[in-house]
Design a protein around this motif. Sequence first.
Motif, PDB file in Angstrom:
ATOM      1  N   ASN A  49       1.029  -1.157  -0.145  1.00 30.30           N
ATOM      2  CA  ASN A  49       0.082  -0.062  -0.094  1.00 30.30           C
ATOM      3  C   ASN A  49       0.934   1.250  -0.151  1.00 30.30           C
ATOM      4  N   THR A  50       0.784   1.822  -0.922  1.00 24.82           N
ATOM      5  CA  THR A  50       1.701   3.177  -1.253  1.00 24.82           C
ATOM      6  C   THR A  50       0.650   4.482  -0.718  1.00 24.82           C
ATOM      7  N   GLY A  51      -0.455   4.216  -0.675  1.00 24.13           N
ATOM      8  CA  GLY A  51      -1.275   5.260  -0.107  1.00 24.13           C
ATOM      9  C   GLY A  51      -2.110   5.658  -1.343  1.00 24.13           C
ATOM     10  N   PHE A  52      -1.804   5.555  -2.696  1.00 19.70           N
ATOM     11  CA  PHE A  52      -2.369   5.972  -3.887  1.00 19.70           C
ATOM     12  C   PHE A  52      -2.922   4.739  -4.624  1.00 19.70           C
ATOM     13  N   ALA A  53      -2.081   3.583  -4.397  1.00 19.21           N
ATOM     14  CA  ALA A  53      -2.455   2.330  -5.205  1.00 19.21           C
ATOM     15  C   ALA A  53      -1.693   1.192  -4.408  1.00 19.21           C
ATOM     16  N   LYS A  54      -2.154   0.086  -4.439  1.00 20.76           N
ATOM     17  CA  LYS A  54      -1.425  -1.037  -3.833  1.00 20.76           C
ATOM     18  C   LYS A  54      -0.803  -1.761  -5.030  1.00 20.76           C
ATOM     19  N   VAL A  55       0.737  -2.022  -4.703  1.00 22.61           N
ATOM     20  CA  VAL A  55       1.532  -2.121  -5.906  1.00 22.61           C
ATOM     21  C   VAL A  55       2.081  -3.713  -5.513  1.00 22.61           C
ATOM     22  N   PRO A  56       1.704  -4.666  -6.299  1.00 18.24           N
ATOM     23  CA  PRO A  56       2.181  -6.060  -5.882  1.00 18.24           C
ATOM     24  C   PRO A  56       3.708  -6.224  -5.911  1.00 18.24           C
ATOM     25  N   ILE A  57       4.307  -7.000  -5.110  1.00 18.78           N
ATOM     26  CA  ILE A  57       5.515  -7.010  -4.990  1.00 18.78           C
ATOM     27  C   ILE A  57       5.880  -8.756  -5.763  1.00 18.78           C
ATOM     28  N   VAL A  58       6.486  -8.604  -7.055  1.00 20.73           N
ATOM     29  CA  VAL A  58       6.808  -9.813  -7.528  1.00 20.73           C
ATOM     30  C   VAL A  58       8.154  -9.971  -8.097  1.00 20.73           C
ATOM     31  N   VAL A  59       8.802 -10.704  -7.291  1.00 14.75           N
ATOM     32  CA  VAL A  59      10.170 -11.019  -7.610  1.00 14.75           C
ATOM     33  C   VAL A  59      10.259 -12.341  -8.597  1.00 14.75           C
ATOM     34  N   GLY A  60      11.514 -12.538  -9.165  1.00  9.22           N
ATOM     35  CA  GLY A  60      11.423 -13.494 -10.112  1.00  9.22           C
ATOM     36  C   GLY A  60      12.944 -13.939 -10.825  1.00  9.22           C
ATOM     37  N   ALA A  61      13.164 -15.143 -11.354  1.00 11.10           N
ATOM     38  CA  ALA A  61      14.227 -15.588 -11.963  1.00 11.10           C
ATOM     39  C   ALA A  61      13.857 -16.190 -13.085  1.00 11.10           C
ATOM     40  N   VAL A  62      14.825 -16.240 -14.143  1.00 11.14           N
ATOM     41  CA  VAL A  62      14.790 -16.988 -15.617  1.00 11.14           C
ATOM     42  C   VAL A  62      15.570 -17.960 -15.765  1.00 11.14           C
ATOM     43  N   LEU A  63      15.197 -19.029 -16.428  1.00 13.05           N
ATOM     44  CA  LEU A  63      16.115 -19.898 -16.922  1.00 13.05           C
ATOM     45  C   LEU A  63      16.274 -19.949 -18.641  1.00 13.05           C
ATOM     46  N   TYR A  64      17.099 -20.515 -19.132  1.00 16.88           N
ATOM     47  CA  TYR A  64      17.419 -20.355 -20.429  1.00 16.88           C
ATOM     48  C   TYR A  64      17.094 -21.713 -21.091  1.00 16.88           C
ATOM     49  N   ASP A  65      15.805 -21.684 -21.875  1.00 16.39           N
ATOM     50  CA  ASP A  65      15.148 -22.694 -22.522  1.00 16.39           C
ATOM     51  C   ASP A  65      15.195 -22.627 -24.084  1.00 16.39           C
ATOM     52  N   LEU A  66      15.814 -21.670 -24.343  1.00 19.20           N
ATOM     53  CA  LEU A  66      15.482 -21.455 -26.164  1.00 19.20           C
ATOM     54  C   LEU A  66      16.124 -22.296 -26.959  1.00 19.20           C
ATOM     55  N   GLY A  67      16.922 -23.207 -26.435  1.00 20.87           N
ATOM     56  CA  GLY A  67      17.828 -24.089 -27.240  1.00 20.87           C
ATOM     57  C   GLY A  67      16.957 -25.243 -27.524  1.00 20.87           C
ATOM     58  N   ILE A  68      15.694 -25.236 -27.011  1.00 24.38           N
ATOM     59  CA  ILE A  68      14.735 -26.309 -27.345  1.00 24.38           C
ATOM     60  C   ILE A  68      13.454 -25.978 -27.549  1.00 24.38           C
ATOM     61  N   GLY A  69      12.673 -26.714 -28.533  1.00 24.00           N
ATOM     62  CA  GLY A  69      11.361 -26.013 -29.097  1.00 24.00           C
ATOM     63  C   GLY A  69      11.556 -24.788 -29.789  1.00 24.00           C
ATOM     64  N   SER A  70      10.547 -23.778 -29.616  1.00 24.45           N
ATOM     65  CA  SER A  70      10.782 -22.577 -30.406  1.00 24.45           C
ATOM     66  C   SER A  70      11.310 -21.376 -29.488  1.00 24.45           C
ATOM     67  N   ALA A  71      12.460 -20.834 -30.110  1.00 24.24           N
ATOM     68  CA  ALA A  71      13.093 -20.071 -29.424  1.00 24.24           C
ATOM     69  C   ALA A  71      12.497 -18.603 -29.743  1.00 24.24           C
ATOM     70  N   ALA A  72      11.305 -18.418 -30.455  1.00 21.96           N
ATOM     71  CA  ALA A  72      10.594 -17.367 -30.830  1.00 21.96           C
ATOM     72  C   ALA A  72       9.333 -17.323 -29.900  1.00 21.96           C
ATOM     73  N   VAL A  73       8.984 -18.200 -29.247  1.00 26.84           N
ATOM     74  CA  VAL A  73       7.900 -18.079 -28.032  1.00 26.84           C
ATOM     75  C   VAL A  73       8.339 -18.400 -26.814  1.00 26.84           C
ATOM     76  N   ARG A  74       7.955 -17.181 -26.036  1.00 29.24           N
ATOM     77  CA  ARG A  74       8.323 -17.357 -24.537  1.00 29.24           C
ATOM     78  C   ARG A  74       7.505 -16.639 -23.535  1.00 29.24           C
ATOM     79  N   PRO A  75       7.428 -17.110 -22.411  1.00 32.75           N
ATOM     80  CA  PRO A  75       6.276 -16.911 -21.515  1.00 32.75           C
ATOM     81  C   PRO A  75       6.284 -15.368 -21.520  1.00 32.75           C
ATOM     82  N   ASP A  76       4.794 -15.086 -21.571  1.00 29.08           N
ATOM     83  CA  ASP A  76       4.458 -13.503 -21.528  1.00 29.08           C
ATOM     84  C   ASP A  76       3.401 -13.115 -20.637  1.00 29.08           C
ATOM     85  N   ALA A  77       2.916 -12.235 -20.518  1.00 32.12           N
ATOM     86  CA  ALA A  77       2.143 -11.617 -19.574  1.00 32.12           C
ATOM     87  C   ALA A  77       0.781 -12.557 -19.330  1.00 32.12           C
ATOM     88  N   ALA A  78       0.564 -13.134 -20.606  1.00 34.29           N
ATOM     89  CA  ALA A  78      -0.833 -13.851 -20.605  1.00 34.29           C
ATOM     90  C   ALA A  78      -0.639 -15.199 -20.058  1.00 34.29           C
TER      91      ALA A  78
END
Length: 346
Positions: free
Chosen positions: A93-122
Amino acid sequence: MEACRLKVPGIWVGHASNVEAVTGCTVVLAPEGAVAGVDVRGGAPGTRETDLLNPLNTVERVHAVLLTGGSAFGLDAATGVVRWLEARGVGFNTGFAKVPIVVGAVLYDLGIGSAAVRPDAAMGVAACESAITADGPGAGSVLALGSVGAGTGATVGKLAGHGRATKSGIGFGRETVGDVVVEALIAVNAVGEVRGPSGDVLAGIRGAKPGWYERSLDVLRRLGAEQRGDHHDEEQGEEHGGGLSTNTTIGCLWTNARLTKAQASKVAQMAHDGLARSIDPIHTPHDGDTLFVLSAGEAKVDVTVLGALAAKATEAAVHHAVACATGLGGVPSASEWAAVGGRIQS
């Protein structure tokens, strides 16, 4: 593919996978907020908001951890997680909006399947929508494991090139002491091999004979000798060390023990021992190995005890990740490779 039931109230976990493109993401949700720590050991990490977890910094609690494929592109999935949480009134709660705190990390999987398709917002939203919880509605449901979520495109044994890799996935481990529970969810995308407690290779660089593996150390020695003799060139890059830059093991642990940010980071640091016991090599200059720890309870336990249990749960999760994986993208799992050759030890 296998499944497990969560035991820590307040933690929800969900996956989203694209099996055609062989990538995906996993979200660990803590809608009520959880004290968090992190330890980054790899030399080439891809992360989001990890500076917030420094005990010197203000924010005490996070609302989600994203584990995702897609390399740096996959961090787009965090936008979907943020939107999903915001729509439910979850955030700092910032007083004007609630800002979700999302942390994260990635791994490299572009060498298998399609390198042009990656996880997105959807895909991030889809992972949240699929979340399994240990409490409230849906309690007792099971969480899928193996080549799903962040483990969809995970592989191991890439030191000699992707053509000799073995399919991996995301695995689960749990340890308890009294009323204290620590659970680990690890997406294993290692350049080297996964070893069992006795040192046998559970999954790694597929050898010349079906069902057999070549030891990572032998490949590294050969690679080192070739480099000293200036015998390596671009054509040898894929066959000898072609996977050096295409790895990273990431994970999240959570517990019902009460921890400070500093203590959570210490437990994350100790949990890396579980990676070191089960993966060889680990924490290389080309890895982004990252572990998060969430504290979502009030149980009391010595941090040394909890850290040791976290390492054990992490080790078990690594073993589980390769044991329950299924072949995708033309890369066989350890069980499939063993079935061909009749054994899995090198």
